[in-house]
Design a protein around this motif. Sequence first.
Motif, PDB file in Angstrom:
ATOM      1  N   GLU A 241      -8.846 -12.971 -11.689  1.00 16.20           N
ATOM      2  CA  GLU A 241      -8.596 -11.791 -12.522  1.00 16.20           C
ATOM      3  C   GLU A 241      -7.129 -11.383 -12.440  1.00 16.20           C
ATOM      4  N   LEU A 242      -6.571 -11.387 -11.227  1.00 18.30           N
ATOM      5  CA  LEU A 242      -5.158 -11.029 -11.057  1.00 18.30           C
ATOM      6  C   LEU A 242      -4.255 -11.992 -11.826  1.00 18.30           C
ATOM      7  N   GLY A 249       1.348  -7.277  -7.754  1.00 19.40           N
ATOM      8  CA  GLY A 249       1.852  -6.181  -6.938  1.00 19.40           C
ATOM      9  C   GLY A 249       1.057  -6.009  -5.661  1.00 19.40           C
ATOM     10  N   ASP A 250       0.688  -4.754  -5.384  1.00 19.80           N
ATOM     11  CA  ASP A 250      -0.014  -4.452  -4.137  1.00 19.80           C
ATOM     12  C   ASP A 250      -1.359  -5.168  -4.046  1.00 19.80           C
ATOM     13  N   ARG A 251      -2.093  -5.201  -5.149  1.00 21.38           N
ATOM     14  CA  ARG A 251      -3.395  -5.889  -5.132  1.00 21.38           C
ATOM     15  C   ARG A 251      -3.219  -7.378  -4.828  1.00 21.38           C
ATOM     16  N   GLY A 252      -2.167  -7.947  -5.389  1.00 20.66           N
ATOM     17  CA  GLY A 252      -1.885  -9.353  -5.126  1.00 20.66           C
ATOM     18  C   GLY A 252      -1.566  -9.600  -3.663  1.00 20.66           C
ATOM     19  N   ALA A 253      -0.790  -8.686  -3.051  1.00 28.15           N
ATOM     20  CA  ALA A 253      -0.436  -8.834  -1.639  1.00 28.15           C
ATOM     21  C   ALA A 253      -1.667  -8.729  -0.754  1.00 28.15           C
ATOM     22  N   VAL A 254      -2.553  -7.791  -1.077  1.00 23.89           N
ATOM     23  CA  VAL A 254      -3.788  -7.635  -0.293  1.00 23.89           C
ATOM     24  C   VAL A 254      -4.653  -8.880  -0.438  1.00 23.89           C
ATOM     25  N   ALA A 255      -4.784  -9.372  -1.666  1.00 23.97           N
ATOM     26  CA  ALA A 255      -5.573 -10.581  -1.886  1.00 23.97           C
ATOM     27  C   ALA A 255      -4.972 -11.766  -1.136  1.00 23.97           C
ATOM     28  N   GLY A 256      -3.648 -11.815  -1.071  1.00 30.22           N
ATOM     29  CA  GLY A 256      -2.984 -12.891  -0.344  1.00 30.22           C
ATOM     30  C   GLY A 256      -3.344 -12.890   1.131  1.00 30.22           C
ATOM     31  N   GLU A 257      -3.422 -11.701   1.730  1.00 35.49           N
ATOM     32  CA  GLU A 257      -3.798 -11.611   3.138  1.00 35.49           C
ATOM     33  C   GLU A 257      -5.255 -12.002   3.341  1.00 35.49           C
ATOM     34  N   PRO A 310       5.125 -13.603  -6.439  1.00 35.38           N
ATOM     35  CA  PRO A 310       5.810 -12.936  -7.559  1.00 35.38           C
ATOM     36  C   PRO A 310       6.882 -13.803  -8.218  1.00 35.38           C
ATOM     37  N   ASP A 311       7.438 -14.774  -7.484  1.00 36.54           N
ATOM     38  CA  ASP A 311       8.413 -15.707  -8.051  1.00 36.54           C
ATOM     39  C   ASP A 311       7.638 -16.785  -8.805  1.00 36.54           C
ATOM     40  N   LEU A 312       7.638 -16.711 -10.134  1.00 32.62           N
ATOM     41  CA  LEU A 312       6.768 -17.588 -10.919  1.00 32.62           C
ATOM     42  C   LEU A 312       7.151 -19.058 -10.804  1.00 32.62           C
TER      43      LEU A 312
END
Length: 355
Positions: A241-242, A249-257, A310-312
Motif C-alpha cells: 500500500e505504501l 515518510g514516518d509510516r515507511g520508517a516504521v514499516a522498515g523497522e 526515500p532515495d528512489l
Amino acid sequence: MTSVDEVFPDPVGVLWLKGVAADEVLRGLGADPAVGWSRAQWDDDEGRLGRAALFAVESDGAVLIEPRSCVGSDTALLRRLTASGGEALALSWTVNLHVSVTFAAHGGILATFDPMELFAATGDDPDAVAGWLDSLPVTAAEWHHNGKAAAFALGERLTGIHIDRAWLARPHRLVIPSAAAERPVLFLDKQMRELAAADPRIAALAADPGPDKLPEIIRMAVDLALRTTDLNGELVDEVLELLATGERGDRGAVAGERLRSLHETLRQEAQATYERSGATGYAVPGHDTEIGRLMLRQEAVEALRHALDPDLERAASNALDRARATHLSQENGDHLRHRTLTAIQYYIAHGENWL
C-alpha cells in the motif's frame, strides 16, 4: 599469449578495430588529436593530458589504448563505429582486477562478459552468445586463467597489431577521448524487446525511461521477489500500500523497522530448521529445501525494506538486487523481467546503457 601485466602493470582500456576508418573512429571518440606521442606525455597526471590515449593505425587495423579511462568500451560507441561493417574488441580492467571484454561487429554487440564469469555473458542476441563464444579460438579455461592475455591474442588476430614494450616505445598519435555528449537511446537486447512487446508494463517503462518511472520499477521488483517466495501477510500488504501511494515518510520508517524484525525472525527460523535437520556445512538458499526457502524469504523481506528507501534511485537498484537473490524463475519469464528492469533502471540512473 602476450604477457600483458609486464607491458601494462596498471589498468588500461584497449580497443582493437578492423574495417573502420581512422577519421570515423576519432569522430566517434570526440577525440582532440595532438601531434606525436611520448611516454612522458602519456604518463602526465596534470590537466587534459591526464586523459590522453594512444591511437595507432596499421593497414586495416587500429588500436586505442587509454591509461585512465575506457571510453572505447562503451557499447553504444561500439555499435556506431562498427555499423558500416567493421569489427571491434574492447578490453578494460580495474585496480580491483575486474576484467570486461566486449566484441562488436556490423553494428551489434556479439558478446560482453567478465572472463571469470562466462556463464553470465550477454549480447544483443542472448540466445546466440554461448555458441559464438565457443567458436572463438580461446577455451573457457584460457579465459578463466588469463582473460586479459586471451583478449590481447584475439585483438592481435583481428588487427595484426602486436602490442609489446617495443611497439609502445615507437611514436604514435596522441588523442584526448571524451565521453559521448548526447545521451544514447535506451538499448534492450532481442529477448528484452520481445518481452516489452508482450508486456504493457515493461513497454511503458521502455518507451519513456525517466526518473518518474522509478516507483513502477520498484513495485515490479517487489512483485518478482514476492511471487518467487510466496511471502505474504499483513506487513507485506501494508508495504505494498505504501509503495502504491508513494508514501515513504514516518509510516515507511516504521514499516522498515518491522521488516528488520521479520528478517530476524526468518533468520532464526532458518537456523532452527537447520539444526533440526542435523545437516553440516553451509546452508544453501534455494527453492528445493525448507531452509533454502526460508533464506530466500529473507531476501524478499530485504527487497521490501529497500523499496521503502526515500532515495528512489537507490531503492530501485537495491530492490532489484534483492529480488534477483530470490532465485527468479526462468520458466515463467521473471528472470528476463528482472534483466529488462535492470537495464531500464541502469539507463535512468547513469544515462548510459547497461548492455
